[in-house]
Design an enzyme around this catalytic site. Sequence first.
Site, PDB file in Angstrom:
ATOM      1  CB  THR A 208      -0.822   0.001   1.324  1.00 29.50           C
ATOM      2  OG1 THR A 208      -1.614  -1.165   1.397  1.00 29.50           O
ATOM      3  CG2 THR A 208      -1.691   1.233   1.465  1.00 29.50           C
ATOM      4  NE  ARG A 236      -8.462  -7.791   2.218  1.00 31.49           N
ATOM      5  CZ  ARG A 236      -7.470  -6.936   2.385  1.00 31.49           C
ATOM      6  NH1 ARG A 236      -7.182  -6.074   1.423  1.00 31.49           N
ATOM      7  NH2 ARG A 236      -6.771  -6.906   3.480  1.00 31.49           N
ATOM      8  CB  VAL A 237     -13.224  -3.642   1.267  1.00 30.95           C
ATOM      9  CG1 VAL A 237     -12.810  -2.243   1.687  1.00 30.95           C
ATOM     10  CG2 VAL A 237     -14.018  -3.595  -0.030  1.00 30.95           C
ATOM     11  N   GLY A 238      -9.973  -3.867   2.246  1.00 30.61           N
ATOM     12  CA  GLY A 238      -9.069  -3.771   3.389  1.00 30.61           C
ATOM     13  C   GLY A 238      -9.311  -2.512   4.199  1.00 30.61           C
ATOM     14  CG  ASP A 239      -5.934  -1.055   6.330  1.00 23.50           C
ATOM     15  OD1 ASP A 239      -5.719  -1.711   5.282  1.00 23.50           O
ATOM     16  OD2 ASP A 239      -5.038  -0.438   6.931  1.00 23.50           O
ATOM     17  CB  THR A 259       1.455  -0.151   4.665  1.00 19.89           C
ATOM     18  OG1 THR A 259       2.595  -0.152   5.539  1.00 19.89           O
ATOM     19  CG2 THR A 259       1.413   1.185   3.929  1.00 19.89           C
ATOM     20  N   GLY A 260       0.077  -2.798   5.505  1.00 20.18           N
ATOM     21  CA  GLY A 260       0.137  -4.116   6.150  1.00 20.18           C
ATOM     22  C   GLY A 260      -1.234  -4.748   6.218  1.00 20.18           C
ATOM     23  N   GLY A 262      -4.633  -5.355   6.555  1.00 22.10           N
ATOM     24  CA  GLY A 262      -5.743  -4.440   6.788  1.00 22.10           C
ATOM     25  C   GLY A 262      -6.778  -4.966   7.759  1.00 22.10           C
TER      26      GLY A 262
HETATM   27  N1  GLY Z   1      -3.439  -2.409   4.128  1.00 20.59           N
HETATM   28  C1  GLY Z   1      -3.826  -2.798   2.838  1.00 20.59           C
HETATM   29  C2  GLY Z   1      -4.818  -3.877   2.820  1.00 20.59           C
HETATM   30  O1  GLY Z   1      -4.895  -4.676   3.723  1.00 20.59           O
HETATM   31  O2  GLY Z   1      -5.560  -3.942   1.858  1.00 20.59           O
END
Ligand code: GLY
Length: 360
Positions: A208, A236-239, A259-260, A262
């Site tokens: 990210t 799928r949606v991350g943070d 980042t990392g 989510g």
């Molecule tokens: N931090 C990015 C994700 O998990 O999509």
Amino acid sequence: MRVSRRDFLRTAAALGAGAAVVPYAGVLEPVWGRESGPQRAFRPVVISSGNGLRAVEKAMEMIREGADALDAVIAGVNLVEDDPEDMTVGLGGLPNERGEVELDASVMHGPTHRAGAVAALKYIRNPSKVARLVMERTDHVLLVGEGALEFALMHGFKKENLLTEKARLAWVQWKETLSNRDDYLPPHGPEDRDIGEALREVIRYYGTITCLGLDLQGNISGVTTTSGLAFKIPGRVGDSPIIGAGLYVDNEVGAAGSTGRGEANLVNCSCVFIVEQMRAGKSPEEACLEACKRIVKNNKMRRLQDEEGRPNFNVRFYAINKAGQFGAAEIWRSGKFAVHDGTQARLLDCAYLYERRQSR
Ligand code: GLY
């Protein structure tokens, strides 16, 4: 005597503090905000993830010319979204399990406390620009999937294939080594026995870019943009597009981005937590470390722990405050962050909780 953060962490490790939480070593000390006559003058700062050296340079160049921090940080991350070699963002980002690039992004503007975001957006290389338009041209904060794409096209964005050949080949390799009980096979010779081993060579990135800026007016804004977890389940949606999880800005206090993994931020509301920690008096680096500790404490599922109960994934945080202080921290020592403090763009080590033992 001043102890450098590196020395401090080394000492902590030598004391056998394998799983110990490393306290803030107090090395990052720039307090840039200062009074100048009746007007408070701000020395600007921009921070980004390790892939954001060009982003902080671009953003600082614009801020020095008087740009609003939001314009600057978005222009900074656009360079990385446009770069086909960065496989974690925009054009060339790694695709979902179907081979489709799905992008997430959010922006937050400190002075007006507005935000905009898009999730699972296909075919548009700059989701951060679309997120900004969601903020400015709708009464909403988050648009997803088809609706986000229609909105982008309505505003003249170009639909394009974002799957570069390099990303396609990485996806094919992942698919072929996903399981040694399905019908996909990676390239192999007659003597290869356990071709499932190849799976270990395939890394599933959560890459990210986030970028946070304090401008000459003392205003703070931020952006986070990503192609998300490589080879994710479609949808799928991350943070990154979730305000409070992968990005948060409070113009009176500061900003945080991440980042990392989510999912860890989604269940811990990590970025709003970091800003609240700074409001309570923590430095940016201390606040980032607190968010790491919170993830460790709440990470209760065995499948997400190593043999010693620590997270078997990494999350990294970046933060700035109103005074221009900055810091970054991660659960596992692994990388650097980019910062421009008005003098030069640099990559610095993140603070961290744990360090992996060297493998033999
Ligand atoms: N931090 C990015 C994700 O998990 O999509």
